[in-house]
Scaffold this active site. Structure first.
Site, PDB file in Angstrom:
ATOM      1  N   SER A 158      -0.211 -62.692  42.779  1.00 44.54           N
ATOM      2  CA  SER A 158      -0.718 -63.153  44.064  1.00 44.54           C
ATOM      3  C   SER A 158      -1.880 -64.110  43.815  1.00 44.54           C
ATOM      4  O   SER A 158      -2.503 -64.078  42.749  1.00 44.54           O
ATOM      5  CB  SER A 158      -1.215 -61.962  44.892  1.00 44.54           C
ATOM      6  OG  SER A 158      -2.014 -62.375  45.984  1.00 44.54           O
ATOM      7  N   TYR A 183      -7.745 -55.004  43.757  1.00 45.19           N
ATOM      8  CA  TYR A 183      -6.441 -55.645  43.943  1.00 45.19           C
ATOM      9  C   TYR A 183      -6.356 -56.924  43.112  1.00 45.19           C
ATOM     10  O   TYR A 183      -5.356 -57.202  42.455  1.00 45.19           O
ATOM     11  CB  TYR A 183      -6.219 -55.952  45.423  1.00 45.19           C
ATOM     12  CG  TYR A 183      -4.878 -56.591  45.729  1.00 45.19           C
ATOM     13  CD1 TYR A 183      -3.682 -55.943  45.426  1.00 45.19           C
ATOM     14  CD2 TYR A 183      -4.813 -57.848  46.335  1.00 45.19           C
ATOM     15  CE1 TYR A 183      -2.452 -56.524  45.715  1.00 45.19           C
ATOM     16  CE2 TYR A 183      -3.593 -58.435  46.636  1.00 45.19           C
ATOM     17  CZ  TYR A 183      -2.415 -57.774  46.320  1.00 45.19           C
ATOM     18  OH  TYR A 183      -1.204 -58.360  46.597  1.00 45.19           O
TER      19      TYR A 183
END
Length: 319
Positions: A158, A183
């Site tokens: 991502s 994350y």
């Protein structure tokens, strides 16, 4: 320092769909494993691959939910897998290996995002453990079945990898937990994993890629409070998407991982980070919207992460 991180002019872009990138590609006789292939981008990836003729194995943490989502799709089989449980990973891999089949495509698509501080296994931070360590163990355990001379492993990262490099002194966030930075570290790990896997597998003809699929509103956001998504400008108080043009559809979001797994344009390449169905350029300082950070493609950090992951999981098929 030279880098392979430069666009190749694929002819595709942010609005291309998974079906677009598969046009003219026949996957008959190919077998793919798509983690999380029953929800969000994973479901669209499964649908597109089977439409092109592939058989797709979908390992699912919630088999009952997965069966309902996959109803009506031909060429799909389901098995149980919890990436946060290494015993579950081992059991799934052993069942697959016992079938005697080989794998052409592995798409490490499943993941969790920005969850409250959660511990799994021996106290590991859940995002690093699920998004990275689970997939690391899975690919290593499946290695005997991964077809030499053409197989591809795709690690879905991502642009959140911009948020954090590897926190080497505390990868499990024992102190100072921040859900978004945690994350980000997990997504950086996804890129580094592909870098070193490609280095180890290239001589065998197994290539690895990582990617940013784009911004898509999917069940991945399930841990985010509505108020936070409103504050970020994603939705209004009624839950309506405020800037539809700023998000991709699931069909568009799945395109880059499907392109990574199947495109002949990537023949002979590997270890690179992709976005919008092309190789991404190196990130520019101050821009967290595109490109890949140097910390995510550093071969020394990639090897260091591989060594750490092998120690943590007890698996290293490519040693």
């Amino acid at each position: 320092m030279s880098t392979a991180q430069h666009k190749i002019g694929s002819g595709f872009g942010a609005h291309s769909t998974a079906d677009d990138v598969l046009a003219g590609i026949d996957l008959s006789g190919k077998l793919a494993i798509v983690t999380g292939g029953y929800s969000g981008l994973g479901l669209e990836t499964t649908r597109a691959l089977t439409k092109a003729g592939a058989r797709v194995v979908v390992p699912a943490r919630r088999p009952d939910t997965a069966w309902k989502a996959l109803a009506g799709l031909d060429g799909v089989e389901l098995d149980e897998l919890d990436l946060g449980d290494l015993e579950s990973v081992r059991a799934f891999a052993e069942r697959f290996l016992a079938s005697g089949r080989t794998v052409d495509l592995v798409i490490d698509n499943a993941g969790i995002m920005a969850c409250p501080e959660t511990r799994v296994g021996p106290g590991w931070e859940a995002q690093f453990a699920t998004n990275h360590l689970g997939h690391f163990a899975l690919v290593n355990r499946l290695w005997p079945a991964i077809e030499p001379g053409g197989a591809r492993v795709v690690s879905v990262s991502s642009r959140a990898h911009h948020f954090s490099g590897m926190r080497w002194d505390d990868v499990h966030w024992r102190t100072g937990y921040d859900k978004w930075q945690a994350y980000g570290q997990a997504k950086t790990a996804n890129v580094l994993f592909a870098v070193h896997l490609d280095r180890l597998g290239a001589d065998r003809g197994v290539r690895a890629f990582s990617l940013h699929p784009g911004g898509i509103l999917t069940p991945l956001q399930r841990h985010l409070p509505k108020a936070e998504m409103v504050e970020r400008g994603w939705i209004d108080e009624q839950g309506n998407v405020l800037n539809p043009s700023g998000f991709k559809s699931p069909e568009q979001g799945a395109a880059t991982q499907v392109w990574a797994a199947t495109s002949p344009q990537l023949a002979g390449m590997g270890g690179v980070y992709l976005e919008d169905c092309d190789i991404a350029e190196p990130a520019v300082d101050g821009d967290e919207t595109s490109g890949v950070r140097a910390w995510a493609t550093d071969p020394e950090q990639a090897e260091r992460l591989w060594t750490l992951s092998a120690e943590l999981t007890g698996v290293n098929a490519l040693a």
